[in-house]
Write a protein that holds these residues in place. Structure first.
Motif, PDB file in Angstrom:
ATOM      1  N   SER A  38       3.342  -0.165   3.894  1.00  0.00           N
ATOM      2  CA  SER A  38       2.494  -1.140   4.570  1.00  0.00           C
ATOM      3  C   SER A  38       2.785  -1.147   6.062  1.00  0.00           C
ATOM      4  CB  SER A  38       2.736  -2.527   3.995  1.00  0.00           C
ATOM      5  OG  SER A  38       2.027  -3.495   4.732  1.00  0.00           O
ATOM      6  N   SER A  39       1.735  -1.305   6.836  1.00  0.00           N
ATOM      7  CA  SER A  39       1.902  -1.373   8.290  1.00  0.00           C
ATOM      8  C   SER A  39       2.663  -2.628   8.710  1.00  0.00           C
ATOM      9  CB  SER A  39       0.545  -1.335   8.983  1.00  0.00           C
ATOM     10  OG  SER A  39      -0.251  -2.432   8.579  1.00  0.00           O
ATOM     11  N   SER A  40       2.796  -3.596   7.795  1.00  0.00           N
ATOM     12  CA  SER A  40       3.560  -4.804   8.114  1.00  0.00           C
ATOM     13  C   SER A  40       5.054  -4.634   7.827  1.00  0.00           C
ATOM     14  CB  SER A  40       3.001  -6.013   7.347  1.00  0.00           C
ATOM     15  OG  SER A  40       3.069  -5.784   5.960  1.00  0.00           O
ATOM     16  N   ASP A  41       5.454  -3.530   7.212  1.00  0.00           N
ATOM     17  CA  ASP A  41       6.872  -3.231   6.996  1.00  0.00           C
ATOM     18  C   ASP A  41       7.512  -3.043   8.374  1.00  0.00           C
ATOM     19  OD1 ASP A  41       9.156  -1.286   6.920  1.00  0.00           O
ATOM     20  OD2 ASP A  41       8.825  -1.426   4.756  1.00  0.00           O
ATOM     21  N   PRO A  42       8.620  -3.734   8.668  1.00  0.00           N
ATOM     22  CA  PRO A  42       9.219  -3.660  10.010  1.00  0.00           C
ATOM     23  C   PRO A  42       9.540  -2.235  10.484  1.00  0.00           C
ATOM     24  CG  PRO A  42      10.214  -5.447   8.770  1.00  0.00           C
ATOM     25  CD  PRO A  42       9.329  -4.699   7.815  1.00  0.00           C
ATOM     26  N   ALA A  43      10.031  -1.383   9.604  1.00  0.00           N
ATOM     27  CA  ALA A  43      10.372  -0.014  10.003  1.00  0.00           C
ATOM     28  C   ALA A  43       9.114   0.781  10.369  1.00  0.00           C
ATOM     29  CB  ALA A  43      11.131   0.686   8.882  1.00  0.00           C
ATOM     30  N   ILE A  44       8.058   0.599   9.584  1.00  0.00           N
ATOM     31  CA  ILE A  44       6.801   1.308   9.865  1.00  0.00           C
ATOM     32  C   ILE A  44       6.120   0.701  11.086  1.00  0.00           C
ATOM     33  CG2 ILE A  44       4.481   1.786   8.964  1.00  0.00           C
ATOM     34  CD1 ILE A  44       5.788   2.116   6.203  1.00  0.00           C
TER      35      ILE A  44
END
Length: 103
Positions: A38-44
């Motif tokens: 997910s684009s909301s994942d901090p790493a991504i």
């Protein structure tokens, strides 16, 4: 003259079908991505931020390459996650609107 008109008229439906097939082929991109999430994942999100891309909770693929299918075996050379995506506007670095698939 009549023959050339007939030839042109006969070729028009083929051109229309080829255009329709080309349009559908561009709609989905099948790729092998090293990271999918997910684009909301901090790493991504941090990687997307470095590229100036802001998305909200969309499934994305990072570091993607086109799928290679080994003819006759039905297997692929993908060592990451196989996905079908709707947008490859960043040349494979980021693919947007992805759905993981099994080939």
């Amino acid at each position: 003259m009549v023959f050339s008109r007939a030839l042109i008229l006969a070729a028009l439906p083929l051109l229309a079908v080829a255009t329709a097939i080309q349009g559908r082929a561009d709609a989905l991109i099948t790729s092998c991505c090293s990271t999918v999430g997910s684009s909301s994942d901090p790493a991504i999100a941090s990687q997307l931020g470095l590229l100036g891309i802001v998305l909200d909770g969309v499934l994305v693929g990072l570091d993607c390459t086109p799928i290679t299918i080994v003819v006759g075996t039905g297997t692929t050379t993908c060592s990451g996650t196989t996905v079908t995506c709707t947008d490859n506007s960043d040349g494979g670095l980021v693919q947007i609107g992805c759905v993981p698939i099994t080939l």
